[in-house]
Design a protein around this motif. Structure first.
Motif, PDB file in Angstrom:
ATOM      1  N   MET A  85       0.850  -1.198   0.000  1.00 62.74           N
ATOM      2  CA  MET A  85       0.000   0.000   0.000  1.00 62.74           C
ATOM      3  C   MET A  85       0.878   1.239   0.000  1.00 62.74           C
ATOM      4  O   MET A  85       1.620   1.484   0.941  1.00 62.74           O
ATOM      5  N   ASP A  86       0.793   1.984  -1.077  1.00 63.81           N
ATOM      6  CA  ASP A  86       1.546   3.232  -1.160  1.00 63.81           C
ATOM      7  C   ASP A  86       0.621   4.419  -1.402  1.00 63.81           C
ATOM      8  O   ASP A  86       1.021   5.437  -1.967  1.00 63.81           O
ATOM      9  N   ASP A  87      -0.647   4.285  -0.953  1.00 62.49           N
ATOM     10  CA  ASP A  87      -1.633   5.352  -1.101  1.00 62.49           C
ATOM     11  C   ASP A  87      -1.151   6.598  -0.351  1.00 62.49           C
ATOM     12  O   ASP A  87      -0.787   6.540   0.827  1.00 62.49           O
ATOM     13  N   GLU A  88      -1.152   7.720  -1.046  1.00 66.25           N
ATOM     14  CA  GLU A  88      -0.640   8.967  -0.477  1.00 66.25           C
ATOM     15  C   GLU A  88      -1.424   9.395   0.762  1.00 66.25           C
ATOM     16  O   GLU A  88      -0.851   9.882   1.742  1.00 66.25           O
ATOM     17  N   ASN A  89      -2.761   9.230   0.710  1.00 67.68           N
ATOM     18  CA  ASN A  89      -3.596   9.687   1.820  1.00 67.68           C
ATOM     19  C   ASN A  89      -3.350   8.897   3.104  1.00 67.68           C
ATOM     20  O   ASN A  89      -3.237   9.468   4.186  1.00 67.68           O
ATOM     21  N   ILE A  90      -3.260   7.559   2.991  1.00 67.60           N
ATOM     22  CA  ILE A  90      -3.051   6.745   4.193  1.00 67.60           C
ATOM     23  C   ILE A  90      -1.670   7.011   4.792  1.00 67.60           C
ATOM     24  O   ILE A  90      -1.497   7.025   6.016  1.00 67.60           O
ATOM     25  N   CYS A  91      -0.681   7.250   3.925  1.00 67.08           N
ATOM     26  CA  CYS A  91       0.660   7.591   4.407  1.00 67.08           C
ATOM     27  C   CYS A  91       0.655   8.933   5.129  1.00 67.08           C
ATOM     28  O   CYS A  91       1.318   9.104   6.160  1.00 67.08           O
ATOM     29  N   LYS A  92      -0.131   9.886   4.618  1.00 68.56           N
ATOM     30  CA  LYS A  92      -0.216  11.213   5.234  1.00 68.56           C
ATOM     31  C   LYS A  92      -0.913  11.134   6.590  1.00 68.56           C
ATOM     32  O   LYS A  92      -0.542  11.841   7.526  1.00 68.56           O
ATOM     33  N   ILE A  93      -1.938  10.260   6.679  1.00 74.61           N
ATOM     34  CA  ILE A  93      -2.632  10.086   7.969  1.00 74.61           C
ATOM     35  C   ILE A  93      -1.652   9.572   9.021  1.00 74.61           C
ATOM     36  O   ILE A  93      -1.628  10.059  10.153  1.00 74.61           O
ATOM     37  N   ILE A  94      -0.822   8.589   8.634  1.00 81.43           N
ATOM     38  CA  ILE A  94       0.153   8.025   9.577  1.00 81.43           C
ATOM     39  C   ILE A  94       1.193   9.056   9.979  1.00 81.43           C
ATOM     40  O   ILE A  94       1.550   9.178  11.155  1.00 81.43           O
ATOM     41  N   ASN A  95       1.665   9.821   9.019  1.00 74.06           N
ATOM     42  CA  ASN A  95       2.745  10.767   9.293  1.00 74.06           C
ATOM     43  C   ASN A  95       2.285  12.039   9.988  1.00 74.06           C
ATOM     44  O   ASN A  95       3.019  12.603  10.811  1.00 74.06           O
ATOM     45  N   ASP A  96       1.051  12.502   9.680  1.00 76.21           N
ATOM     46  CA  ASP A  96       0.625  13.818  10.170  1.00 76.21           C
ATOM     47  C   ASP A  96      -0.610  13.814  11.080  1.00 76.21           C
ATOM     48  O   ASP A  96      -0.771  14.729  11.891  1.00 76.21           O
ATOM     49  N   TYR A  97      -1.471  12.815  10.948  1.00 74.10           N
ATOM     50  CA  TYR A  97      -2.768  12.901  11.644  1.00 74.10           C
ATOM     51  C   TYR A  97      -3.063  11.676  12.518  1.00 74.10           C
ATOM     52  O   TYR A  97      -4.226  11.345  12.752  1.00 74.10           O
ATOM     53  N   LEU A  98      -2.025  11.021  13.018  1.00 71.25           N
ATOM     54  CA  LEU A  98      -2.227   9.812  13.818  1.00 71.25           C
ATOM     55  C   LEU A  98      -2.967  10.111  15.129  1.00 71.25           C
ATOM     56  O   LEU A  98      -3.811   9.329  15.578  1.00 71.25           O
ATOM     57  N   GLU A  99      -2.667  11.273  15.723  1.00 69.53           N
ATOM     58  CA  GLU A  99      -3.330  11.650  16.975  1.00 69.53           C
ATOM     59  C   GLU A  99      -4.823  11.892  16.742  1.00 69.53           C
ATOM     60  O   GLU A  99      -5.659  11.496  17.567  1.00 69.53           O
ATOM     61  N   LEU A 100      -5.163  12.537  15.628  1.00 72.91           N
ATOM     62  CA  LEU A 100      -6.575  12.782  15.307  1.00 72.91           C
ATOM     63  C   LEU A 100      -7.302  11.463  15.049  1.00 72.91           C
ATOM     64  O   LEU A 100      -8.462  11.292  15.425  1.00 72.91           O
ATOM     65  N   LEU A 101      -6.597  10.511  14.412  1.00 76.40           N
ATOM     66  CA  LEU A 101      -7.198   9.206  14.128  1.00 76.40           C
ATOM     67  C   LEU A 101      -7.496   8.460  15.431  1.00 76.40           C
ATOM     68  O   LEU A 101      -8.530   7.808  15.571  1.00 76.40           O
ATOM     69  N   ALA A 102      -6.582   8.573  16.388  1.00 73.24           N
ATOM     70  CA  ALA A 102      -6.784   7.918  17.683  1.00 73.24           C
ATOM     71  C   ALA A 102      -8.019   8.441  18.388  1.00 73.24           C
ATOM     72  O   ALA A 102      -8.673   7.716  19.143  1.00 73.24           O
ATOM     73  N   GLU A 103      -8.365   9.693  18.131  1.00 71.55           N
ATOM     74  CA  GLU A 103      -9.546  10.314  18.731  1.00 71.55           C
ATOM     75  C   GLU A 103     -10.789  10.142  17.860  1.00 71.55           C
ATOM     76  O   GLU A 103     -11.842  10.684  18.175  1.00 71.55           O
ATOM     77  N   ASN A 104     -10.657   9.380  16.769  1.00 73.15           N
ATOM     78  CA  ASN A 104     -11.774   9.159  15.825  1.00 73.15           C
ATOM     79  C   ASN A 104     -12.319  10.459  15.225  1.00 73.15           C
ATOM     80  O   ASN A 104     -13.508  10.569  14.912  1.00 73.15           O
ATOM     81  N   LYS A 105     -11.440  11.450  15.044  1.00 73.75           N
ATOM     82  CA  LYS A 105     -11.867  12.727  14.464  1.00 73.75           C
ATOM     83  C   LYS A 105     -11.767  12.645  12.940  1.00 73.75           C
ATOM     84  O   LYS A 105     -10.954  13.301  12.287  1.00 73.75           O
ATOM     85  N   TYR A 106     -12.632  11.790  12.380  1.00 71.66           N
ATOM     86  CA  TYR A 106     -12.613  11.536  10.942  1.00 71.66           C
ATOM     87  C   TYR A 106     -12.945  12.781  10.128  1.00 71.66           C
ATOM     88  O   TYR A 106     -12.345  13.028   9.081  1.00 71.66           O
ATOM     89  N   SER A 107     -13.927  13.540  10.603  1.00 72.85           N
ATOM     90  CA  SER A 107     -14.367  14.718   9.836  1.00 72.85           C
ATOM     91  C   SER A 107     -13.243  15.749   9.712  1.00 72.85           C
ATOM     92  O   SER A 107     -13.070  16.375   8.657  1.00 72.85           O
ATOM     93  N   GLU A 108     -12.458  15.901  10.793  1.00 71.04           N
ATOM     94  CA  GLU A 108     -11.348  16.860  10.774  1.00 71.04           C
ATOM     95  C   GLU A 108     -10.258  16.418   9.793  1.00 71.04           C
ATOM     96  O   GLU A 108      -9.697  17.239   9.049  1.00 71.04           O
ATOM     97  N   ILE A 109      -9.958  15.111   9.799  1.00 64.27           N
ATOM     98  CA  ILE A 109      -8.954  14.578   8.865  1.00 64.27           C
ATOM     99  C   ILE A 109      -9.454  14.709   7.423  1.00 64.27           C
ATOM    100  O   ILE A 109      -8.694  15.063   6.515  1.00 64.27           O
ATOM    101  N   ALA A 110     -10.769  14.443   7.217  1.00 67.92           N
ATOM    102  CA  ALA A 110     -11.367  14.533   5.878  1.00 67.92           C
ATOM    103  C   ALA A 110     -11.231  15.943   5.307  1.00 67.92           C
ATOM    104  O   ALA A 110     -10.937  16.123   4.117  1.00 67.92           O
ATOM    105  N   LYS A 111     -11.424  16.951   6.151  1.00 63.80           N
ATOM    106  CA  LYS A 111     -11.295  18.340   5.706  1.00 63.80           C
ATOM    107  C   LYS A 111      -9.871  18.653   5.291  1.00 63.80           C
ATOM    108  O   LYS A 111      -9.616  19.325   4.285  1.00 63.80           O
TER     109      LYS A 111
END
Length: 456
Positions: free
Chosen positions: A188-214
């Motif tokens: 998996m080399d999807d740019e979005n999933i890599c960006k979530i891991i690198n930049d938005y892991l804390e937001l993902l842990a809080e289930n803040k999907y809408s914020e990451i989507a924006k």
């Protein structure tokens, strides 16, 4: 200030050494008590384990035993032997050949199968020695280069090889790198999933999907799919490997079995070795000329007899507590978990005319095997209750938690139940409970809040 002598009368409870030992033995688990008795047998030459096969030749007769008691002035002691397993009991052959493999051993075995140059393999072995408890590389590359006197380029080559080993994610420097290695192995080399891991892991842990989507300018449902993939990755590569800690096996102190319509409590006699008093020391006591030897033996006999008496008292106390639990929780044994009644230490203590602290010690780290072979912690029979509006009866907190768990499991994932809705439903069923208590029980069940359970 005046100096003077005053006579003051006050009451104090002074615990003798024997009382302290009795309390200590009472609160020991079956396994701890077994270890303690074995230690005492090694240190006290008067104590011995009875030879079951040749018990007649090793027994002392009653009259001789009474002679020993006279010297000890301990007429109140009652000796009761405890059974031990026979030498002929079957032992699994796997006991001798089973071997736990540590993560480092597993990694080194793989390194030994590699075909790279020896200097690269040596660097990999060094990295294996620098793994932390999670399976991450604890030492930085600059430190490794300095320690081994190698170039950064060679260290990078070794690290790349090391991180390709099993389990996936091994040798990562942090959580993000660990997850990224696993994604790479999945192709998996999807740019979005890599960006979530690198930049938005804390937001993902809080289930803040809408914020990451924006931030990524994609749909919330897409973020949720990425989140599901990431949450299925292993954050600790070391999980499942032997850590060096010994597994603690549960040894039941008693068995509760239903025979016809009656429950029978039988204490586990296999926990301890069968204690005996060594006959050789009887002769020493009879020889009153050697005063020093007689005093030594009398002291050791006193300790041995007190240990035997304390073990018997411990067994009797646990038995009495179990009898009372069986009386209060009869419906639980007949019909199952949902019929567990609220029961506190105070209730049992009052019924047995004992102190609460004694009951607390008597149930500490002790287990009982019930009719179907299920081993239960005795402490689990004790639970507080919440008053029901129907009939004014108390309902066990365990059953309330069970109801909360069932509500959450059956909820609509798109519209998860809030703590207030759960509270209202329980109130409607006659359970007098507040929203804050519902939130407390939900957290104890490790259930996330409704906002974090929501699916898009």
């Amino acid at each position: 200030m005046n100096f003077g002598l005053n006579l003051v009368q006050e009451q104090k409870l002074i615990m003798t050494q024997e009382m302290q030992m009795s309390v200590k033995l009472l609160q020991m688990s079956a396994q701890e008590l077994g270890q303690y008795v074995n230690k005492e047998m090694q240190e006290n030459p008067v104590l011995e384990e009875k030879d079951l096969q040749n018990s007649k030749s090793n027994d002392y007769d009653v009259n001789d035993y009474k002679e020993i008691i006279k010297y000890l002035d301990k007429d109140g002691y009652k000796v009761k032997n405890h059974a031990t397993k026979n030498d002929g009991d079957e032992v699994s052959p796997f006991y001798y050949i089973a071997e736990e493999k540590s993560l480092k051993d597993y990694i080194k075995q793989q390194i030994g199968e590699l075909t790279q140059k020896s200097d690269i393999l040596n660097i990999c072995k060094y990295m294996a020695e620098n793994l932390d408890a999670k399976g991450y590389l604890a030492a930085s590359l600059p430190d490794i280069c300095k320690e081994l006197g190698i170039s950064n380029k060679k260290a990078e080559v070794a690290l790349s090889i090391f991180q390709s080993l099993d389990p996936e994610g091994i040798g990562a420097r942090n959580l993000r790198e660990c997850l990224s290695i696993q994604l790479y192995n999945l192709g998996m080399d999807d740019e979005n999933i890599c960006k979530i891991i690198n930049d938005y892991l804390e937001l993902l842990a809080e289930n803040k999907y809408s914020e990451i989507a924006k931030k990524l300018k994609i749909k919330i449902s897409e973020v949720q799919k990425y989140g599901d993939i990431i949450k299925n990755l292993e954050p600790k590569p070391s999980r499942g490997f032997y850590t060096g800690e010994t597994v603690k096996y549960v040894v039941p102190d008693a068995y509760i079995n239903k025979i016809d319509d009656q429950y029978v409590i039988s204490m586990n006699e296999d926990v301890l070795p069968k204690l005996n008093i060594n006959n050789l020391y009887k002769e020493i006591i009879k020889d009153e000329k050697d005063v020093e030897a007689v005093e030594y033996v009398k002291d050791k006999l006193n300790s041995a007899m007190f240990l035997i008496k304390s073990i018997e008292q411990r067994k009797n106390t646990v038995h009495r507590v179990l009898e009372e639990i069986l009386e209060v929780q009869r419906e639980y044994f007949d019909r199952g978990q949902e019929y567990l009644k609220p029961m506190t230490l105070k209730i049992i203590a009052n019924n047995l005319e004992m102190h609460e602290s004694t009951i607390s010690r008597a149930i500490r780290e002790k287990y009982v095997s019930i009719n179907d072979g299920k081993v239960v912690k005795i402490k689990d029979f004790f639970t507080n209750g919440i008053t029901s509006g129907i009939g004014g009866e108390d309902i066990s907190t365990i059953n309330i938690k069970k109801n909360i768990k069932e509500m959450v499991e059956n909820e609509d994932a798109k519209k998860p139940l809030s703590d207030q809705i759960i509270c209202n439903r329980l109130n409607a069923e006659g359970v007098n409970i507040s929203r804050r208590t519902v939130a407390k029980y939900r957290e104890e069940l490790e259930i996330k809040s409704s906002s974090k359970r929501k699916r898009f």
